[in-house]
Design a protein around this motif. Sequence first.
Motif: not given
Length: 400
Positions: A138-149
């Motif tokens: 879930t944390m990886v998804g959050f970072f992927y949808g936030g900073p990575v995006f």
Amino acid sequence: MIACLYASQGIPFGLAMEALPAILRGQGASLSALAYLPLVSLPWVLKCGWAPLVDNRWSPRLGRRRSWILPMQALVLAILLAVMAVGFTQATLPYLLALSVAASLASATQDIATDGLVAEQFDSRTLGTANAVQVAGTMVGFFYGGPVFLMAYARSGAPAALLLLALPIAVSLALAAWWREPAPSPTPLALPRQASLWRFLESGRHAWALIAAAFLSAVTVVACHGLSRLLLVDAGWPLEKIGQVGMAGGAITITLGCGGGAWLVSRLGTWPVFFAGIAAAGIAAALWTALAWVSPALPVYAVWLATLLASFGAGSASVAMMTAAMRFAHSRDQAGTDMTAVQSMRDLGEMAASSSLMALAAMVGYSGGFMVGLGLALATLLFTPALLRQRPAAPRNGSR
């Protein structure tokens, strides 16, 4: 498949809570207009209201959990395409907010089914590892949808960045579609009764201990993470350095907190690891309290030590608590409802803390906010064991 499902559930939340505010603020959107974005988290708090529906209604052809996972994943993909069509502008903010709430609703509903799937399909020995995957994914998804995006958006534009977000969601949808869910056992004990929140609440000591631990621990963790970033800003730290502290804290949470927490759970048990994580978060809150008193002269080593303790405490306490919740749900016939009741209390604690602690810090200073976190850590360490000792656990299938 489980790792991809949990990661994909965090992507819409990271997009709405991290990426959208930064993009729209950069275009000149007012803070008052952006203040509605936290409404995106409401479905995660309220999902306990429809969790029994997810447990009680499904298609025998698809399976109890795939009946909900497949359409919810497909809905999130469709919403990303709709966001691509709408675009990121101040004029489209109402549409973006509506689409974000819809995506959050779909992800929260999918989470009910995914938690139920894990609780039902994994045995008790591997639930600690499964919950490490849950929290970390879930944390990886959050970072992927936030900073990575945000990085992809800056370099390639909105369409390419949104396609990048859609990729892992499409992969998890394909994996869930390919997998075949085992049919329920025909034995009488496995025949499900009607799921309900009341059955969870009346089941005894573990149910009340779990929801108390979920709420109190969430507030404790938010007190450390949320207020600490603002303290560093007021102390004159550059945003780049604050970002480095945040990314390092996230990495520690995923590796030492989730991975190390799962390893410790397999050797020490769930509740000892939970209490150790809360104790670490409490010590971090005490350190941040001391740092607030000496601000703006913040010793760098103390900031990193407080970040290390808070991040490890957050990850290990979450893994241990959710493992305890899944072991509780594993022996019953309404795993989705039981898990959702615990998670909703945790999300409610995070939401309440995010708003109230900032207001408290504005009135009494940062030290007062961090002291609340320390007090709640002590309350968690005192009240949770007392609830666990109150009366026997519920028998299998929730019968009394």
